[in-house]
Design a protein around this motif. Structure first.
Motif: not given
Length: 483
Positions: A337-351
């Motif tokens: 579906m041409e969606m990139p996969i981004l990774l994040t922390n549980k309690d905060s979104i990396p800048s």
């Protein structure tokens, strides 16, 4: 195996050379074949007199062919194009005969359709031997939007005749198309494995690119998961395999596979700690251009990969960077579906992730996993957030497949262990090519959600690819899914 599944496989195999799973699923192949036939139907009358047309890969009816002795010659694995002309002169029954030969015992499949498929139910096709004895006759297969006439038979070496009629009307004049082929029975369970995770990834690559080339490949570390979790959509985008390497040296099996595929360019996923410059140098000595995608951490690395892919659809996937199962469950679907996969922390979104979302104008986000993986407070900061989760990794995997079942095709289903990442990672790239789901299962005791998913879609599945060897995923664990 059910005949309709063999039929779907046959429809796929009959596509023009070069059109593969990465471009269409088996059922979509059937629909495209129908559409192409109807689109070209107006030109068929002008081409019939020419017999075999090499460009079209088809044999065209040569009249008169209304008796076996005047049958139009054809060969298996090609299309046959003809026309039913029922009129008073032939008592409202045009009969067309085609002749072909086979040199050894074979499983034979023919499928046919009229230009206007409302006449399909009255179309009759029979296969006869040289003595005129009927050895097989047609049945009608129903798909969602159309029907197809099929003939299936086990044939011995010899000469055979195809007889085609249509009893719809005494004044019928309508074109038809037939494809006939020799096929091998598909094994329902096929295991793809090597001596280790690196060799398994190579075997997966060989399955996906058995007779082809891949100018570009993606290589991730086989030693740790974080940098590799976002790699599947990239492999799908560049049309190449996802191979694994050790941090400090490129395995010989991987080198040989790169040579076999004729790879000219490679994306290394991860920094020097994941894949050293030694590996980069080894690749460059093979005259391969190397592009490294890496950031200061796993989150920024996922952004670097996403930047390379882009987010033109305005939709991204966000998964935890702390474990691998959620990202891998969605990986083949995200790729398709041409969606990139981004990774994040549980309690905060990396800048770095926040910046990507803003700069690419993301307006829809699939958050994978429950609040134990990504908190509600974090998820709500993402635009157009839609959470997909279950009570554990297996239930989440099942929820993902159910959510996107209309976007994928379980005709081929991939199964990998949910307790380790390398096999599932490499398998997810092949699953993306096949428009297939990736099912994660426990290597000891099958999860009830996994069993439910397998059994829910088993009537639509012809082949299960088991990724990894017996040690990683024993047959006993697979058997439990079907109990």
């Amino acid at each position: 195996m059910k005949k309709e599944l063999i039929l779907a496989c046959g429809l796929f195999l009959a596509l023009p050379l070069g059109q593969g799973f990465a471009e269409t699923s088996p059922v979509q192949a059937a629909e495209q074949r129908m559409a192409a036939f109807k689109q070209n139907g107006m030109m068929q009358n002008e081409m019939k007199a020419s017999g075999f047309n090499e460009y079209e890969g088809a044999f065209y009816e040569e009249e008169p062919n209304d008796v076996m002795g005047k049958a139009t010659f054809t060969e298996v694995d090609y299309s046959v194009q003809g026309s039913i002309n029922n009129q008073a002169a032939n008592n409202g029954k045009d009969v067309d005969y085609y002749k072909f030969s086979i040199s050894e015992d074979a499983n034979y499949l023919l499928y046919a359709t009229m230009m206007n498929d409302q006449y399909n139910s009255n179309m009759k096709v029979r296969v006869m031997n040289a003595s005129g004895q009927v050895v097989a006759q047609s049945t009608l297969e129903d798909f969602e939007d159309f029907t197809i006439v099929t003939v299936e038979a086990s044939l011995a070496p010899g000469t055979y005749y195809i007889e085609t009629t249509n009893s719809f009307s005494s004044s019928l004049e309508e074109d038809y198309s037939m494809d006939h082929m020799i096929f091998e029975e598909l094994e329902q369970f096929q295991r793809i494995s090597g001596n280790d995770r690196y060799a398994t990834a190579v075997e997966i690559s060989k399955e996906g690119f058995e007779n082809g080339t891949a100018p570009i490949a993606v290589i991730a570390t086989g030693s740790n998961f974080p940098d590799a979790l976002s790699a599947t959509p990239l492999a799908y985008r560049v049309g190449g395999p996802l191979l694994l390497t050790t941090p400090n040296t490129l395995p010989d099996t991987v080198k040989k596979e790169l040579i076999r595929l004729g790879v000219e360019e490679v994306y290394l996923v991860g920094g020097k700690g994941a894949i050293s410059d030694t590996v980069k140098t080894q690749l460059e000595k093979m005259k391969i251009t190397v592009n490294r995608l890496s950031g200061a951490d796993r989150f920024e690395t996922s952004v670097k990969i996403a930047d390379e892919i882009g987010a033109e659809r305005g939709t991204v996937v966000v998964a935890t960077g702390k474990t691998f199962a959620d990202a891998l469950s969605i990986a083949p679907i995200a790729a398709q579906m041409e969606m990139p996969i981004l990774l994040t922390n549980k309690d905060s979104i990396p800048s770095s992730v926040s910046t990507f979302v803003k700069e690419w104008g993301v307006d829809e986000t699939y958050v994978i996993g429950g609040t134990g993986a990504i908190s509600d407070a974090t998820a709500k900061k993402l635009p157009g957030m839609k959470r997909i989760s279950g009570k554990d990794r297996y239930a989440t995997n099942s929820q993902i497949i159910d959510r996107f079942i209309d976007e994928i095709d379980p005709f081929v289903t991939f199964v990998a262990t949910g307790t380790n990442y390398p096999d599932a990672l490499a398998g997810s790239a092949l699953a993306a090519q096949y428009f297939s789901p990736l099912v994660l299962t426990d290597s000891n005791t099958a999860n009830i959600a996994t069993k439910t998913t397998i059994q829910k879609y088993m009537d639509s599945t012809a082949v299960y690819y088991i990724i990894g060897g017996e040690k990683a995923l024993p047959q006993s664990a697979i058997d439990q899914l079907f109990e």
